[in-house]
Design a protein around this motif. Structure first.
Motif, PDB file in Angstrom:
ATOM      1  N   SER A 167      14.632 -41.367  33.480  1.00 32.73           N
ATOM      2  CA  SER A 167      13.886 -40.268  34.391  1.00 32.73           C
ATOM      3  C   SER A 167      13.807 -39.050  33.317  1.00 32.73           C
ATOM      4  O   SER A 167      14.873 -38.514  32.969  1.00 32.73           O
ATOM      5  CB  SER A 167      14.716 -40.180  35.399  1.00 32.73           C
ATOM      6  OG  SER A 167      14.057 -39.029  36.411  1.00 32.73           O
ATOM      7  N   LYS A 181      15.054 -43.107  41.942  1.00 36.64           N
ATOM      8  CA  LYS A 181      16.035 -42.570  40.921  1.00 36.64           C
ATOM      9  C   LYS A 181      17.528 -42.935  41.529  1.00 36.64           C
ATOM     10  O   LYS A 181      18.433 -43.326  41.142  1.00 36.64           O
ATOM     11  CB  LYS A 181      16.028 -40.862  40.834  1.00 36.64           C
ATOM     12  CG  LYS A 181      14.852 -40.648  39.985  1.00 36.64           C
ATOM     13  CD  LYS A 181      14.952 -39.183  39.416  1.00 36.64           C
ATOM     14  CE  LYS A 181      14.833 -38.112  40.377  1.00 36.64           C
ATOM     15  NZ  LYS A 181      14.889 -36.833  39.890  1.00 36.64           N
ATOM     16  N   GLN A 230      20.027 -45.689  40.254  1.00 38.70           N
ATOM     17  CA  GLN A 230      21.288 -44.944  40.021  1.00 38.70           C
ATOM     18  C   GLN A 230      22.502 -45.703  40.605  1.00 38.70           C
ATOM     19  O   GLN A 230      23.533 -46.102  40.213  1.00 38.70           O
ATOM     20  CB  GLN A 230      21.442 -43.649  40.573  1.00 38.70           C
ATOM     21  CG  GLN A 230      22.793 -42.911  40.629  1.00 38.70           C
ATOM     22  CD  GLN A 230      22.976 -42.124  39.204  1.00 38.70           C
ATOM     23  OE1 GLN A 230      22.241 -41.141  38.808  1.00 38.70           O
ATOM     24  NE2 GLN A 230      23.959 -42.508  38.361  1.00 38.70           N
ATOM     25  N   LEU A 247      20.214 -46.042  35.648  1.00 46.27           N
ATOM     26  CA  LEU A 247      19.649 -44.667  35.482  1.00 46.27           C
ATOM     27  C   LEU A 247      20.092 -43.955  34.358  1.00 46.27           C
ATOM     28  O   LEU A 247      21.306 -43.482  34.388  1.00 46.27           O
ATOM     29  CB  LEU A 247      19.316 -43.890  36.731  1.00 46.27           C
ATOM     30  CG  LEU A 247      18.685 -42.712  36.547  1.00 46.27           C
ATOM     31  CD1 LEU A 247      17.240 -43.209  36.745  1.00 46.27           C
ATOM     32  CD2 LEU A 247      18.816 -41.765  37.600  1.00 46.27           C
ATOM     33  N   VAL A 297      18.868 -40.113  32.181  1.00 44.55           N
ATOM     34  CA  VAL A 297      18.183 -38.884  32.394  1.00 44.55           C
ATOM     35  C   VAL A 297      17.858 -37.994  31.015  1.00 44.55           C
ATOM     36  O   VAL A 297      18.891 -38.057  30.329  1.00 44.55           O
ATOM     37  CB  VAL A 297      18.530 -37.819  33.462  1.00 44.55           C
ATOM     38  CG1 VAL A 297      17.921 -36.464  33.456  1.00 44.55           C
ATOM     39  CG2 VAL A 297      18.764 -38.367  34.695  1.00 44.55           C
TER      40      VAL A 297
END
Length: 211
Positions: free
Chosen positions: A108, A179, A183, A188, A190
């Motif tokens: 992300s 997300k 997660q 996930l 970032v």
């Protein structure tokens, strides 16, 4: 590596996908592009997608999923791929899992909303040759005049601030829940978007553990 890239419109997903594609030697699969290819090639799924697009409608999930599934069976995806623009919703993510597609990581790219509005609404395009500019990051030598052909630079309708805010609203409602979805699966990672593309790339590579 089998990778999904998430991020709001204007977060720089396409740019980073291109960098990763070269670095990892795996294809970037943009749903918009493969749907256009399927239409150009006149495949059955392409014809079905075209019927919706011609009426100004979104292509339904089941058609998009079949087109993606077909693309992932091709030889260049054997060592991995980058999905950009798919899945857009949790039901699409569920469908991807049911297709038996294993994902290694979901990246992300996070960028502040006001920065996104500034980025997108600052874009300009030549009305004649289609060359692209940005009033802050890539200005033309002469204001509102294309360096290449002298055509007038215009703001595309979907780059107008109000339109951008609507696109962001849709992203928050439909795509951002992915997300939490990924997660919960421990997939996930970032990366935070920076002013310079190269600095964002460093963050992306660090988040993915790619040296």
């Amino acid at each position: 590596m089998r990778l999904i890239i998430l991020g709001a419109p204007g977060a720089g997903k396409g740019t980073q996908a291109e960098v990763l594609s070269k670095k990892l030697d795996i294809p970037t699969i943009s749903t918009g592009e493969i749907i256009r290819n399927a239409i150009r090639q006149g495949t059955d799924l392409g014809k079905e997608a075209k019927q919706y697009i011609d009426r100004g409608l979104l292509v339904p999930d089941d058609v998009v999923i079949e087109i993606v599934k077909d693309r992932l069976t091709q030889d260049d995806c054997k060592n991995g791929f980058i999905l950009d623009g798919f899945p857009r919703t949790v039901p699409q993510a569920d469908a991807l899992t049911k297709m038996g597609v294993t994902i290694d990581k979901v990246l992300s790219i996070e960028v502040a909303e006001e920065k996104i509005v500034e980025r997108i609404s600052g874009r300009r395009q030549c009305s004649k040759c289609g060359a692209t500019y940005h009033i802050v990051y890539k200005p033309s030598k002469e204001e509102n005049i294309c360096d290449l052909c002298g055509g007038e630079l215009i703001m595309r309708q979907d780059d107008a601030p109000e339109t951008v805010k609507n696109r962001l609203k849709v992203y928050h409602e439909q795509t951002e829940p992915l997300k939490d979805y990924y997660q919960s699966k421990g997939l996930l990672v970032v990366a935070y978007g920076q002013e310079e593309v190269a600095d964002t790339t460093k963050e992306v590579l660090k988040a993915l553990g790619v040296v």
